[in-house]
Design a protein around this motif. Structure first.
Motif, PDB file in Angstrom:
ATOM      1  N   GLY A 119      82.394  29.755  14.121  1.00 44.35           N
ATOM      2  CA  GLY A 119      83.686  30.293  13.745  1.00 44.35           C
ATOM      3  C   GLY A 119      84.263  31.192  14.818  1.00 44.35           C
ATOM      4  O   GLY A 119      85.466  31.146  15.119  1.00 44.35           O
ATOM      5  N   THR A 120      83.400  32.001  15.426  1.00 49.71           N
ATOM      6  CA  THR A 120      83.843  32.896  16.497  1.00 49.71           C
ATOM      7  C   THR A 120      84.275  32.105  17.724  1.00 49.71           C
ATOM      8  O   THR A 120      85.283  32.428  18.362  1.00 49.71           O
ATOM      9  N   ILE A 121      83.528  31.044  18.046  1.00 49.69           N
ATOM     10  CA  ILE A 121      83.878  30.201  19.195  1.00 49.69           C
ATOM     11  C   ILE A 121      85.221  29.514  18.967  1.00 49.69           C
ATOM     12  O   ILE A 121      86.074  29.464  19.860  1.00 49.69           O
ATOM     13  N   ASN A 122      85.415  28.967  17.755  1.00 51.85           N
ATOM     14  CA  ASN A 122      86.680  28.290  17.443  1.00 51.85           C
ATOM     15  C   ASN A 122      87.865  29.242  17.568  1.00 51.85           C
ATOM     16  O   ASN A 122      88.927  28.875  18.098  1.00 51.85           O
ATOM     17  N   LYS A 123      87.698  30.453  17.094  1.00 55.44           N
ATOM     18  CA  LYS A 123      88.781  31.433  17.166  1.00 55.44           C
ATOM     19  C   LYS A 123      89.016  31.879  18.613  1.00 55.44           C
ATOM     20  O   LYS A 123      90.147  32.203  19.001  1.00 55.44           O
ATOM     21  N   SER A 124      87.957  31.895  19.412  1.00 55.26           N
ATOM     22  CA  SER A 124      88.105  32.232  20.830  1.00 55.26           C
ATOM     23  C   SER A 124      88.937  31.173  21.549  1.00 55.26           C
ATOM     24  O   SER A 124      89.808  31.490  22.366  1.00 55.26           O
ATOM     25  N   PHE A 125      88.678  29.893  21.234  1.00 47.02           N
ATOM     26  CA  PHE A 125      89.452  28.808  21.833  1.00 47.02           C
ATOM     27  C   PHE A 125      90.915  28.875  21.397  1.00 47.02           C
ATOM     28  O   PHE A 125      91.824  28.617  22.196  1.00 47.02           O
ATOM     29  N   MET A 174      85.385  39.335  11.004  1.00 42.87           N
ATOM     30  CA  MET A 174      84.745  39.825  12.213  1.00 42.87           C
ATOM     31  C   MET A 174      84.639  38.739  13.284  1.00 42.87           C
ATOM     32  O   MET A 174      84.362  39.027  14.439  1.00 42.87           O
ATOM     33  N   GLU A 175      84.858  37.475  12.883  1.00 45.71           N
ATOM     34  CA  GLU A 175      84.924  36.404  13.881  1.00 45.71           C
ATOM     35  C   GLU A 175      86.121  36.639  14.800  1.00 45.71           C
ATOM     36  O   GLU A 175      86.022  36.460  16.015  1.00 45.71           O
ATOM     37  N   TRP A 176      87.255  37.021  14.219  1.00 43.38           N
ATOM     38  CA  TRP A 176      88.430  37.342  15.027  1.00 43.38           C
ATOM     39  C   TRP A 176      88.162  38.561  15.896  1.00 43.38           C
ATOM     40  O   TRP A 176      88.582  38.620  17.053  1.00 43.38           O
ATOM     41  N   TYR A 177      87.470  39.519  15.335  1.00 44.73           N
ATOM     42  CA  TYR A 177      87.135  40.745  16.058  1.00 44.73           C
ATOM     43  C   TYR A 177      86.263  40.425  17.269  1.00 44.73           C
ATOM     44  O   TYR A 177      86.479  40.912  18.376  1.00 44.73           O
ATOM     45  N   GLY A 178      85.243  39.568  17.035  1.00 44.33           N
ATOM     46  CA  GLY A 178      84.353  39.177  18.118  1.00 44.33           C
ATOM     47  C   GLY A 178      85.060  38.351  19.176  1.00 44.33           C
ATOM     48  O   GLY A 178      84.851  38.538  20.373  1.00 44.33           O
ATOM     49  N   ALA A 179      85.929  37.431  18.734  1.00 41.93           N
ATOM     50  CA  ALA A 179      86.686  36.599  19.670  1.00 41.93           C
ATOM     51  C   ALA A 179      87.627  37.448  20.517  1.00 41.93           C
ATOM     52  O   ALA A 179      87.793  37.218  21.720  1.00 41.93           O
ATOM     53  N   MET A 180      88.218  38.450  19.888  1.00 40.51           N
ATOM     54  CA  MET A 180      89.137  39.331  20.601  1.00 40.51           C
ATOM     55  C   MET A 180      88.399  40.142  21.661  1.00 40.51           C
ATOM     56  O   MET A 180      88.871  40.315  22.788  1.00 40.51           O
ATOM     57  N   GLY A 181      87.226  40.639  21.304  1.00 43.12           N
ATOM     58  CA  GLY A 181      86.432  41.396  22.261  1.00 43.12           C
ATOM     59  C   GLY A 181      86.019  40.556  23.454  1.00 43.12           C
ATOM     60  O   GLY A 181      86.069  41.003  24.603  1.00 43.12           O
ATOM     61  N   LEU A 182      85.627  39.311  23.191  1.00 46.20           N
ATOM     62  CA  LEU A 182      85.231  38.408  24.265  1.00 46.20           C
ATOM     63  C   LEU A 182      86.417  38.096  25.168  1.00 46.20           C
ATOM     64  O   LEU A 182      86.276  38.029  26.398  1.00 46.20           O
ATOM     65  N   MET A 183      87.598  37.947  24.571  1.00 44.28           N
ATOM     66  CA  MET A 183      88.804  37.650  25.346  1.00 44.28           C
ATOM     67  C   MET A 183      89.157  38.811  26.270  1.00 44.28           C
ATOM     68  O   MET A 183      89.611  38.604  27.400  1.00 44.28           O
ATOM     69  N   ILE A 184      88.949  40.033  25.801  1.00 40.66           N
ATOM     70  CA  ILE A 184      89.233  41.215  26.622  1.00 40.66           C
ATOM     71  C   ILE A 184      88.387  41.190  27.891  1.00 40.66           C
ATOM     72  O   ILE A 184      88.877  41.456  28.992  1.00 40.66           O
ATOM     73  N   THR A 185      87.107  40.862  27.748  1.00 40.18           N
ATOM     74  CA  THR A 185      86.220  40.813  28.903  1.00 40.18           C
ATOM     75  C   THR A 185      86.634  39.702  29.869  1.00 40.18           C
ATOM     76  O   THR A 185      86.630  39.888  31.090  1.00 40.18           O
ATOM     77  N   LEU A 186      87.009  38.545  29.340  1.00 44.28           N
ATOM     78  CA  LEU A 186      87.417  37.424  30.189  1.00 44.28           C
ATOM     79  C   LEU A 186      88.701  37.739  30.953  1.00 44.28           C
ATOM     80  O   LEU A 186      88.834  37.371  32.129  1.00 44.28           O
ATOM     81  N   VAL A 187      89.631  38.415  30.296  1.00 48.23           N
ATOM     82  CA  VAL A 187      90.878  38.815  30.970  1.00 48.23           C
ATOM     83  C   VAL A 187      90.560  39.775  32.106  1.00 48.23           C
ATOM     84  O   VAL A 187      91.094  39.647  33.214  1.00 48.23           O
ATOM     85  N   TRP A 188      89.702  40.734  31.841  1.00 48.89           N
ATOM     86  CA  TRP A 188      89.278  41.701  32.873  1.00 48.89           C
ATOM     87  C   TRP A 188      88.640  40.966  34.051  1.00 48.89           C
ATOM     88  O   TRP A 188      88.954  41.218  35.213  1.00 48.89           O
TER      89      TRP A 188
END
Length: 250
Positions: A36-42, A221-235
């Motif tokens: 679920g977290t991966i799907n939301k990250s995509f 929290m899947e959205w929360y986790g995906a958002m956190g991962l996206m922040i790191t990738l943007v950085w």
């Protein structure tokens, strides 16, 4: 449970974990999952790229994207701060962050591309390869997130943030020229070091998501986790742009 990423603070994960475990009946269809977290990250990545195309096209058409670029960065940061304290709203805040951060990424990328043709595809490729390598190392437990590992990465990230903030303030109010500007060997070395630390943050993000799943945290929290991962990738992407621009500067 500590992580450098502001989205993976102990308090937020602990509170949501306690709520889940204190429940009399746990609905496993409503708890956090890796898939679920991966799907939301995509999904967030798609929204970010679509939004980035707006300021990218504006720039290439001769229009000034500065308002959208800066505005996107500011609003994106505000959404991040809200989500830190209100993770239950992540289902709305995470897509919003991807859209507004996309405006920032598109504008910045177009500006770099105009000055250094081909730099964007290089930065995207470097970011993707770094992500896949880190994911593979984490998945097959070649790199394990220990307390010492977490502490070193956290300390390094805080040091980088402090340095950037102090340098920015000094350059604004004085004639100070930050050492990481320009294309000197020291400047290039600093950029390379920052990229390494940003990459190491990915391990902490993966570990935090995995722990969230193990603790049966709420579905949002899947959205929360995906958002956190996206922040790191943007950085990570921005730092690759900076490094490549220094290497291409004549």
């Amino acid at each position: 449970m500590n992580s450098n990423n502001p989205f993976f603070k102990t308090k937020s994960f602990k509170e949501n974990s306690e709520v889940t475990h204190d429940a009399v009946v746990i609905d496993y269809d409503q708890t956090m999952t890796v898939s679920g977290t991966i799907n939301k990250s995509f999904l967030m990545l798609i929204l970010l790229v679509a939004s980035a195309s707006i300021t990218w096209i504006m720039t290439n058409n001769g229009q000034n994207p500065i308002v959208f670029t800066i505005g996107g960065a500011i609003i994106g940061f505000i959404l991040v701060m809200i989500a830190v304290f209100k993770p239950q709203l992540s289902g709305y805040l995470a897509p919003g962050y991807a859209i507004f951060e996309g405006l920032f990424i598109g504008g910045i990328s177009a500006i770099f591309e105009l000055r250094y043709p081909g730099i964007v595809i290089q930065a995207v490729s470097c970011t993707f390869v770094t992500f896949m390598v880190c994911f593979g190392l984490f998945k097959y437990q070649i790199v394990k997130v220990t307390e010492k590992f977490r502490s070193v990465v956290l300390a390094s990230t805080l040091a980088i943030a402090s340095y950037y903030l102090i340098s920015w303030l000094l350059s604004m109010f004085t004639g100070f020229q930050p050492v990481h500007h320009g294309n000197s060997l020291i400047s290039i070395g600093i950029s390379a070091f920052v990229i390494v630390i940003a990459a190491l943050n990915l391990f902490l993000d993966f570990d935090q998501i995995e722990k969230g799943v193990e603790q049966k945290m709420p579905k949002y929290m899947e959205w929360y986790g995906a958002m956190g991962l996206m922040i790191t990738l943007v950085w990570l992407y921005i730092e690759f742009l900076r490094l490549l621009s220094k290497l291409n500067k004549k």
